[in-house]
Enzyme design. Structure first.
Site, mmCIF file in Angstrom:
data_model
loop_
_atom_site.group_PDB
_atom_site.id
_atom_site.type_symbol
_atom_site.label_atom_id
_atom_site.label_comp_id
_atom_site.label_asym_id
_atom_site.label_seq_id
_atom_site.Cartn_x
_atom_site.Cartn_y
_atom_site.Cartn_z
ATOM 1 N N VAL A 60 0.712 -1.387 -0.069
ATOM 2 C CA VAL A 60 -0.050 0.125 -0.081
ATOM 3 C C VAL A 60 0.800 1.245 0.069
ATOM 4 O O VAL A 60 0.165 2.372 -0.211
ATOM 5 C CB VAL A 60 -1.136 -0.107 1.337
ATOM 6 N N TYR A 151 2.753 4.332 16.535
ATOM 7 C CA TYR A 151 1.333 3.711 16.144
ATOM 8 C C TYR A 151 0.329 4.226 16.533
ATOM 9 O O TYR A 151 -0.606 4.774 15.649
ATOM 10 C CB TYR A 151 1.417 2.272 16.938
ATOM 11 N N THR A 185 -5.826 -11.503 16.446
ATOM 12 C CA THR A 185 -5.236 -11.560 15.210
ATOM 13 C C THR A 185 -3.660 -11.829 15.360
ATOM 14 O O THR A 185 -3.166 -11.911 16.528
ATOM 15 C CB THR A 185 -5.554 -10.514 14.314
#
Ligand SMILES: NC(=O)c1ccc[n+]([C@@H]2O[C@H](COP(=O)([O-])OP(=O)(O)OC[C@H]3O[C@@H](n4cnc5c(N)ncnc54)[C@H](O)[C@@H]3O)[C@@H](O)[C@H]2O)c1
Length: 246
Positions: A60, A151, A185
């Site tokens: 991306v 983050y 995840t």
């Protein structure tokens, strides 16, 4: 060339090889054709032999690859009805340990990657009858946590980006943010492993007393892409088991 009609809606999901992105691809494939893109070369294997899923290896952050990707989609379909920017990375480091490389990579994937995908998708989105964008931020775009400053900054910036675009692209393109809490995840598994903890422990302090499953986020993303959410834009939708309400 196809039309992206109600019977064949066209979607693009980034970060599609794993976790929330993969669960979103599965749900959207029930209602349309899904371009499933990820920099992980395993993307093709993950969705092989699936009629309405088009897996593609793609980073991306790569501007020229993004232009080529949307050209490919435009050759097959008239429009894109829904874009989901889910690709993301999370590097743990204290402020002192956060190098320029860590900071730049985090912002490049999480923020620039989101911006680039929306910018390049826009011409095809604008040809849809009811286009919608969902960007995946995080509860850490809203509240803080130690050793994740880059983050947190990238995820807060996604909220600002989408608020700005929801106004700029209105009334044609609806833009929303989904901000997950701890979801089971690969990302959460490695984050917890670094802390010497299991995934389940990340849910103990939440009002709902557990971590979420990828499909529980994917269901909200799917809703935000569909006509059922036609009056919803510029909003941040937490899917966090109550974390940010404490
Ligand atoms: N799991 C959580 O607890 C949690 C919480 C809040 C927010 N999020 C966000 O949800 C999104 C999905 O994360 P997940 O938990 O499913 O993690 P994940 O690691 O399972 O999936 C992330 C996917 O993004 C892909 N990716 C990373 N960099 C890329 C790039 N440059 N180009 C294309 N693909 C790239 C990875 O290959 C991977 O398949 C991320 O944006 C993450 O920040 C996750």
């Amino acid at each position: 060339m196809n039309g992206g009609s109600a019977s064949e809606r066209v979607f693009l999901v980034t970060g599609a090889a794993s976790g929330i992105g993969a669960a979103t691809v599965e749900l959207l494939a029930e209602v349309g054709v899904v371009y499933a893109v990820d920099r992980d070369q395993g993307i093709a294997e993950a969705f092989k032999n699936r009629n309405n899923i088009r897996p593609m290896a793609f980073d991306v952050t790569d501007e020229s690859a993004a232009q080529a990707l949307f050209e490919t989609i435009g050759n097959e379909f008239e429009c894109i009805d829904g874009l989901v920017t889910c690709a993301g990375i999370c590097r743990t480091a204290s402020l002192a340990e956060t190098t320029a490389a860590v900071f730049d990579e985090t912002l490049a994937v999480n923020l620039w990657g989101t911006f680039l995908m929306i910018r390049e998708a826009l011409p095809l989105l604008q040809r849809s009858q009811q286009p919608a964008v969902v960007a995946v931020s995080s509860e850490l775009g809203i509240v803080g946590q130690p050793n994740l400053s880059a983050y947190c900054a990238s995820k807060a910036a996604i909220i600002g980006l989408i608020r700005g675009l929801s106004v700029e692209l209105a009334p044609k393109v609806r833009c929303n943010v989904v901000a997950p809490g701890p979801i089971d995840t690969a990302m959460l598994q490695s984050f917890q492993a670094e802390r010497g903890e299991g995934v389940a422990e990340a849910g103990l302090g939440l009002p709902l007393r557990r971590v979420g499953q990828p499909v529980e986020v994917a269901q909200v993303i799917k809703f935000l892409l569909m006509p059922a959410s036609s009056f919803v834009t510029g909003a941040v939708h937490v899917v966090d088991g109550g974390l940010t309400s404490q």
